[in-house]
Design a protein around this motif. Structure first.
Motif, short mmCIF file in Angstrom:
data_model
loop_
_atom_site.label_atom_id
_atom_site.label_comp_id
_atom_site.label_asym_id
_atom_site.label_seq_id
_atom_site.Cartn_x
_atom_site.Cartn_y
_atom_site.Cartn_z
N ASN A 98 0.86 -1.18 0.00
CA ASN A 98 0.00 0.00 0.00
C ASN A 98 0.90 1.23 0.00
O ASN A 98 2.08 1.15 0.32
CB ASN A 98 -0.95 0.00 1.20
CG ASN A 98 -0.19 0.02 2.53
OD1 ASN A 98 0.35 1.04 2.95
ND2 ASN A 98 -0.13 -1.15 3.19
N THR A 99 0.33 2.35 -0.40
CA THR A 99 1.10 3.59 -0.51
C THR A 99 0.80 4.49 0.67
O THR A 99 -0.37 4.78 0.95
CB THR A 99 0.77 4.32 -1.82
OG1 THR A 99 0.99 3.41 -2.91
CG2 THR A 99 1.65 5.54 -2.01
N ASN A 100 1.85 4.95 1.39
CA ASN A 100 1.64 5.83 2.54
C ASN A 100 1.48 7.28 2.10
O ASN A 100 1.50 7.59 0.91
CB ASN A 100 2.76 5.66 3.57
CG ASN A 100 4.12 6.11 3.02
OD1 ASN A 100 4.21 6.81 2.01
ND2 ASN A 100 5.18 5.70 3.69
N SER A 101 1.33 8.17 3.07
CA SER A 101 1.09 9.58 2.76
C SER A 101 2.26 10.25 2.07
O SER A 101 2.10 11.31 1.46
CB SER A 101 0.76 10.34 4.06
OG SER A 101 1.83 10.21 4.99
N SER A 102 3.44 9.63 2.15
CA SER A 102 4.61 10.19 1.49
C SER A 102 4.81 9.63 0.08
O SER A 102 5.80 9.95 -0.58
CB SER A 102 5.87 9.91 2.34
OG SER A 102 5.75 10.50 3.62
N GLY A 103 3.89 8.79 -0.36
CA GLY A 103 3.99 8.21 -1.69
C GLY A 103 4.91 7.02 -1.77
O GLY A 103 5.24 6.57 -2.88
N GLN A 104 5.30 6.46 -0.64
CA GLN A 104 6.19 5.31 -0.62
C GLN A 104 5.39 4.02 -0.51
O GLN A 104 4.37 3.96 0.18
CB GLN A 104 7.17 5.41 0.56
CG GLN A 104 8.10 6.61 0.49
CD GLN A 104 8.96 6.73 1.73
OE1 GLN A 104 8.50 6.51 2.85
NE2 GLN A 104 10.22 7.10 1.54
N ASP A 105 5.87 2.98 -1.20
CA ASP A 105 5.23 1.67 -1.12
C ASP A 105 5.62 0.98 0.19
O ASP A 105 6.81 0.85 0.51
CB ASP A 105 5.66 0.79 -2.30
CG ASP A 105 4.97 1.21 -3.59
OD1 ASP A 105 3.96 1.92 -3.52
OD2 ASP A 105 5.45 0.83 -4.67
N VAL A 106 4.62 0.54 0.93
CA VAL A 106 4.84 -0.12 2.21
C VAL A 106 4.41 -1.58 2.08
O VAL A 106 3.25 -1.87 1.82
CB VAL A 106 4.05 0.57 3.33
CG1 VAL A 106 4.29 -0.15 4.66
CG2 VAL A 106 4.43 2.04 3.43
N PRO A 107 5.35 -2.54 2.29
CA PRO A 107 4.99 -3.96 2.17
C PRO A 107 4.45 -4.53 3.48
O PRO A 107 4.90 -4.17 4.57
CB PRO A 107 6.32 -4.62 1.80
CG PRO A 107 7.36 -3.76 2.49
CD PRO A 107 6.80 -2.35 2.47
N VAL A 108 3.48 -5.43 3.36
CA VAL A 108 2.94 -6.15 4.52
C VAL A 108 2.93 -7.63 4.18
O VAL A 108 2.35 -8.05 3.19
CB VAL A 108 1.51 -5.66 4.85
CG1 VAL A 108 0.95 -6.45 6.02
CG2 VAL A 108 1.50 -4.17 5.14
N LEU A 109 3.58 -8.43 5.02
CA LEU A 109 3.66 -9.88 4.79
C LEU A 109 2.27 -10.50 4.90
O LEU A 109 1.57 -10.34 5.90
CB LEU A 109 4.60 -10.52 5.81
CG LEU A 109 4.90 -12.00 5.60
CD1 LEU A 109 5.74 -12.20 4.35
CD2 LEU A 109 5.64 -12.57 6.81
N VAL A 110 1.84 -11.24 3.85
CA VAL A 110 0.52 -11.85 3.87
C VAL A 110 0.54 -13.34 3.53
O VAL A 110 -0.45 -14.03 3.71
CB VAL A 110 -0.43 -11.14 2.88
CG1 VAL A 110 -0.72 -9.72 3.33
CG2 VAL A 110 0.11 -11.16 1.47
N GLY A 111 1.67 -13.85 3.01
CA GLY A 111 1.70 -15.25 2.60
C GLY A 111 3.09 -15.83 2.59
O GLY A 111 4.07 -15.16 2.95
N SER A 112 3.17 -17.06 2.15
CA SER A 112 4.46 -17.73 2.02
C SER A 112 5.04 -17.41 0.65
O SER A 112 4.32 -17.09 -0.29
CB SER A 112 4.30 -19.24 2.19
OG SER A 112 3.34 -19.74 1.27
#
Length: 330
Positions: A96-110
């Motif tokens: 997802n993209t934060n307020s600064s326009g940076q891509d933020v990864p979140v672990l969701v799977g293997s």
């Protein structure tokens, strides 16, 4: 002369009617809330621009979601019509993209598992929405063909969805980036091999040497140059060519053609197959002098087997440079 059938009163009435109709047509429609999503849905976009080149990745973003009350995501999968080369994978992190326009990864799977044409991720967290990146490395088998993709997802409520993208044409070009050249050392360039040789090693592949890189030895003290070994010796001062190195290529110098795949910078310019097919180098000279960083040189090898675009990534005052090559087989 025929008189108008409208008198002034009729004209005024007509204008009034047109104004009323115009105002009515410009009135905005009342906003309606979009229908809520009631089941598993998906969407996908191709993020990569420019030609699809063998060995380079094509990037996609695959989004999937279902109402929280309906359950959670179980798996995501991509099927390519032609199996991707090693390095092909589906991200197991959602971005997802934060307020600064940076891509933020979140672990969701293997980590994804690749099996032939399929690449699959199994979700390991309880989530009902995710956007996964898919990187398809274009294989040699796809050269000059087209490739399509089917993205699909499943959820715990038994739902399944799919999304098709393509077909996308695959270029016939080859690419080689960041090749170091230096004066009186690694100076002999082969377009066929997309490689550079020293004077000692060039003799063993003399029939493949198309260009010589020079620094500070061309007329009018021009610093950086690419010269055909078969050129007039005036453009090769002080150069003792290895035995058999005598091919004559055609060259055309250009500026402001910073192909993004070669420059690896922010430029939005791309050289593609059509450029190589249509360019006419019949009257081009056999040398290109006065080169600088971000300049480029179109090349046609002796006999016309190959055309190439050589980009100058950087130059140094010590008589060296870094180049990158796109090559097209005629």
């Amino acid at each position: 002369m025929m008189k108008s059938i409208f008198n002034s009163r009729n004209k005024s009435a007509l204008v009034a009617i047109l104004l009323i109709l115009g105002l009515a047509s410009c009135q905005e429609k009342e906003y309606e809330n979009p229908e809520p999503v009631s089941e598993l849905t998906n969407d996908c976009i191709k993020r990569t621009l420019g030609p699809n080149i063998i060995g380079l990745p094509i990037e996609f973003a695959y989004a999937m979601a279902l109402p929280k009350a309906k359950g959670k995501l179980l798996s995501a999968k991509v099927e390519a019509s032609i199996a991707g080369a090693p390095g092909t994978f589906l991200e197991h992190r959602s971005f997802n993209t934060n307020s600064s326009g940076q891509d933020v990864p979140v672990l969701v799977g293997s980590p994804s598992v690749k099996d032939g044409n399929f690449t699959k991720v199994t979700f390991t967290v309880d989530t009902n929405a995710a956007t996964l990146r898919y990187f398809y490395v274009v294989p040699e088998e796809a050269r000059g063909k087209s490739v399509s993709f089917t993205f699909s997802a499943t959820s715990s409520d038994g739902g399944s969805v799919s999304y098709k993208l393509g077909p996308y044409n695959v270029s016939k070009m080859d690419i080689k980036r960041n090749i170091a050249v230096s004066n009186n050392s690694s100076a002999y360039i082969s377009v066929e091999d997309m490689a550079v040789y020293t004077a000692a090693t060039a003799a063993s592949v003399a029939g493949k040497i198309d260009l010589v890189y020079l620094f500070g030895t061309t007329p009018a003290t021009i610093s950086h140059a690419l010269v055909s070994p078969g050129s007039n010796p005036i453009y090769l001062p002080g150069v003792v060519l290895p035995a058999g190195v005598n091919r004559k290529s055609k060259l055309r110098k250009v500026f402001n053609l910073q192909d993004r795949n070669l420059a690896q910078l922010q430029f939005g310019i791309y050289v593609d197959d059509k450029d190589f097919q249509e360019i006419n180098l019949s009257d081009a000279p056999d040398y290109a002098i006065g080169l600088r960083a971000e300049a480029g040189v179109w090349v046609e090898t002796q006999g016309g087997k190959y055309r190439a675009y050589i980009y100058i990534n950087s130059v140094n005052a010590n008589g060296s440079a870094v180049i990158s090559i796109l090559r097209y087989t005629i």
